[in-house]
Design a protein around this motif. Structure first.
Motif, PDB file in Angstrom:
ATOM      1  N   GLY A   1       0.781  -1.236   0.000  1.00  0.00           N
ATOM      2  CA  GLY A   1       0.000   0.000   0.000  1.00  0.00           C
ATOM      3  C   GLY A   1       0.806   1.276   0.000  1.00  0.00           C
ATOM      4  O   GLY A   1       0.233   2.374   0.013  1.00  0.00           O
ATOM      5  N   GLY A   2       2.137   1.182  -0.007  1.00  0.00           N
ATOM      6  CA  GLY A   2       2.969   2.378  -0.090  1.00  0.00           C
ATOM      7  C   GLY A   2       3.080   2.873  -1.519  1.00  0.00           C
ATOM      8  O   GLY A   2       2.771   2.164  -2.475  1.00  0.00           O
ATOM      9  N   GLU A   3       3.527   4.106  -1.685  1.00  0.00           N
ATOM     10  CA  GLU A   3       3.660   4.711  -3.021  1.00  0.00           C
ATOM     11  C   GLU A   3       4.993   5.457  -3.113  1.00  0.00           C
ATOM     12  O   GLU A   3       5.417   6.094  -2.149  1.00  0.00           O
ATOM     13  N   PHE A   4       5.634   5.374  -4.283  1.00  0.00           N
ATOM     14  CA  PHE A   4       6.897   6.060  -4.524  1.00  0.00           C
ATOM     15  C   PHE A   4       6.694   7.162  -5.563  1.00  0.00           C
ATOM     16  O   PHE A   4       5.960   6.972  -6.541  1.00  0.00           O
ATOM     17  N   ARG A   5       7.369   8.282  -5.369  1.00  0.00           N
ATOM     18  CA  ARG A   5       7.421   9.339  -6.372  1.00  0.00           C
ATOM     19  C   ARG A   5       8.883   9.716  -6.597  1.00  0.00           C
ATOM     20  O   ARG A   5       9.542  10.258  -5.700  1.00  0.00           O
ATOM     21  N   PHE A   6       9.376   9.388  -7.797  1.00  0.00           N
ATOM     22  CA  PHE A   6      10.762   9.673  -8.130  1.00  0.00           C
ATOM     23  C   PHE A   6      10.873  11.035  -8.823  1.00  0.00           C
ATOM     24  O   PHE A   6       9.899  11.558  -9.350  1.00  0.00           O
ATOM     25  N   GLY A   7      12.072  11.587  -8.810  1.00  0.00           N
ATOM     26  CA  GLY A   7      12.263  12.926  -9.366  1.00  0.00           C
ATOM     27  C   GLY A   7      11.464  13.967  -8.613  1.00  0.00           C
ATOM     28  O   GLY A   7      11.077  15.002  -9.172  1.00  0.00           O
ATOM     29  N   CYS A   8      11.254  13.718  -7.336  1.00  0.00           N
ATOM     30  CA  CYS A   8      10.427  14.607  -6.503  1.00  0.00           C
ATOM     31  C   CYS A   8      11.275  15.060  -5.308  1.00  0.00           C
ATOM     32  O   CYS A   8      11.438  14.317  -4.335  1.00  0.00           O
ATOM     33  N   ARG A   9      11.808  16.244  -5.381  1.00  0.00           N
ATOM     34  CA  ARG A   9      12.721  16.772  -4.372  1.00  0.00           C
ATOM     35  C   ARG A   9      11.970  17.636  -3.366  1.00  0.00           C
ATOM     36  O   ARG A   9      11.251  18.555  -3.748  1.00  0.00           O
ATOM     37  N   MET A  10      12.130  17.337  -2.086  1.00  0.00           N
ATOM     38  CA  MET A  10      11.553  18.203  -1.062  1.00  0.00           C
ATOM     39  C   MET A  10      12.323  19.524  -1.045  1.00  0.00           C
ATOM     40  O   MET A  10      13.544  19.533  -0.930  1.00  0.00           O
ATOM     41  N   GLU A  11      11.605  20.642  -1.133  1.00  0.00           N
ATOM     42  CA  GLU A  11      12.247  21.950  -1.169  1.00  0.00           C
ATOM     43  C   GLU A  11      11.962  22.791   0.061  1.00  0.00           C
ATOM     44  O   GLU A  11      12.714  23.703   0.369  1.00  0.00           O
TER      45      GLU A  11
END
Length: 536
Positions: A226-236
């Motif tokens: 049930g987890g989800e990944f988001r790549f190319g997503c930098r916390m700013e």
């Protein structure tokens, strides 16, 4: 129940199938009375080159009562240190009652982030994992391009991307921690394309070629739960209101959340700068700085195994060394049969690291030779001063290696001790090319002094073999984080920022793959104790 036996020795050329018979002999009982046997620990004793042996610690069940066996062995085989053995079980807490308004967000997919995500996902918390870099398969291509002389991708390199810095740093699974949480982490790694022997080897190792499959398997396991990944997503940035997290701002937009697990890694310098601007409490922390020493693997094999070619049976030999002086110099991340790599995440800076593949079949051995620098060495009381020190020397190394070339500064070890630049061809495994220099000029004074004191001491213990054919490359500036993010010991929350959970190496609470993974697991436990799972 069962019994625990230690110091059971087997010559390295004896097959492990003989082990039950060796145990039966120690017990003074027929082989068929040994009902089960499990290896708890296996290490190599190479102190006596005439009798190199594996030493086992074992859990054994027999047909006799455990108390009777232990009492008999205390007289007949006290060397085995027999005792009744009960392994503490791994347990997860019952979920809390506080409702979550939205999914927990995990920033970073190194070992700490992945294991926090796994244990939250498996218990119904549906975490969202953000990764500034690329999935591991795409990341491999970027790393190979960098090694071949291509430009650095600031978001996909040896330090950033799925799996974090550990994915390309040899895959050592050594850890000073012990107990059920450590055992569970190793079990998960073994289940996720690892190998069963990591559960008991003294210095378990997977290799940089095997780790990408492990990382991918962990991601798939999290997604199935049930987890989800988001790549190319930098916390700013963080959204903080009235001392509490309400969301994160990313390169892909704003995400509302009341729980942020910060697992950003020790090289996320832009993240540290953002946290400082936001007023998140930070502390200076001692960290490791030094060089990487490289020798022919044959030199290490002969020093460790003696004249017998045991590398054909045991694989490339490794070592752990320390030299004492004004401050200690010690080996770090020793890569038997490995290669030196550029540990670079920012254009215009240069640092080294090492890696090795699972077969450890390179003709070179390399290891960090590190010195611990403390706040007294940073030159400023500012919380980011340790990071600035890293950047200062990494910038000097980059400029020495030529603009955008990322050539590796190199020097013969003996020339370093004499303070003279090396001449001629200097052999190394570093693929992008080298530039001879005087590394004394590229290191902090405290590190230079300690290396000059400690290296000759180690060389004497090796009877002159340690430095004779060795080169030094560097600097190695990313041994650990120069910053700690204070947190509550029990809740794992940052002081003064409710809902922010700093974990792993970047937050200053781990020093390797397994310790970072354990920190992530324990953070997941803290969140589970506090909050109820999300309804699907």
């Amino acid at each position: 129940m069962s019994i625990r036996l230690a110091n059971v020795r087997m010559h390295v050329e004896e097959p492990e199938a003989v082990l039950p018979f060796r145990v039966a002999k120690a017990l003074g009982t027929p082989r068929d009375q040994v009902l089960s046997l499990r290896i708890l620990r296996k290490s190599l004793d190479a102190r006596d080159k005439r009798d190199i042996a594996f030493v086992y610690t074992l859990e054994v069940q027999t047909a006799e009562a455990d108390e009777v066996v232990v009492e008999r062995l205390r007289t007949s085989a006290p060397w085995a240190r027999p005792e009744i053995y009960h392994e503490p079980p791994f347990e997860m807490p019952d979920p809390g009652e506080r409702p979550l308004s939205s999914r927990p967000v995990i920033v970073g997919t190194g070992p700490a982030g992945l294991f926090a995500g796994l244990f939250l996902a498996e218990r119904g918390y549906r975490p969202l994992l953000l990764e500034r870099g690329k999935p591991v398969r795409e990341r491999i291509g970027d790393v190979r391009s960098l090694e071949a002389g291509g430009p650095i991708d600031p978001e996909s390199n040896y330090l950033f991307g799925e799996g974090g810095a550990g994915t390309f740093s040899d895959g050592k699974l050594t850890c000073r921690l012990a107990g059920p949480d450590v055992r569970r982490v190793l079990e998960v790694l073994a289940e996720s394309k690892g190998k069963p022997s990591i559960l008991y080897e003294h210095r378990p190792h997977l290799g940089s070629n095997r780790l990408p499959a492990v990382v991918k398997a962990l991601r798939q396991r999290i997604e199935r739960a049930g987890g989800e990944f988001r790549f190319g997503c930098r916390m700013e940035d963080l959204d903080i209101r009235d001392g509490a997290i309400v969301g994160v701002q990313t390169s892909s937009g704003t995400i509302a959340t009341s729980v942020v697990i910060l697992a950003a890694g020790h090289s996320a310098r832009d993240t540290f700068e953002m946290l400082h601007r936001r007023g998140v409490p930070l502390e200076q922390k001692p960290f490791q700085f030094g060089v990487r020493i490289e020798q022919p693997q044959e030199v290490v094999n002969r020093a460790q195994y003696g004249p017998s070619p045991l590398e054909n049976l045991l694989g490339a030999a490794d070592y752990s060394v320390i030299g004492h002086g004004s401050r200690d110099v010690f080996s770090f991340c020793m890569c038997a049969g490995g290669q030196v790599i550029p540990s670079v995440s920012e254009p215009g800076y240069f640092s080294t690291n090492g890696m090795s593949l699972s077969k450890r079949n390179s003709p070179w051995a390399n290891s960090g030779m590190m010195v611990t620098l403390g706040p007294e060495d940073f030159g400023s009381p500012h919380v980011l001063a340790g990071m600035w020190l890293q950047r200062h020397y990494e910038k000097k190394a980059y400029e020495t290696g030529g603009r955008d070339q990322y050539l590796c500064p190199i020097q013969r070890a003996e020339d370093f001790l004499r303070g003279r630049r090396s001449r001629g061809e200097l052999p190394t495994s570093y693929q992008r090319g080298v530039t001879p220099t005087d590394l004394n000029l590229l290191l902090p004074t405290a590190a230079v002094t300690a290396l000059r004191e400690g290296l000759p001491q180690i060389d004497r213990k090796w009877r002159g073999a340690f430095l004779r054919e060795a080169v030094l490359v560097g600097p190695e500036a990313r041994g650990s984080s120069p910053i700690r993010i204070p947190r509550d010991r029990d809740s794992f929350e940052t002081r003064g920022v409710a809902g922010l959970y700093p974990i792993g190496e970047g937050a200053g609470y781990a020093g390797g793959i397994v310790s970072a993974a354990v920190d992530g697991l324990r953070c997941a436990k803290a969140i589970i104790r506090a909050y109820a799972p999300l309804e699907r």
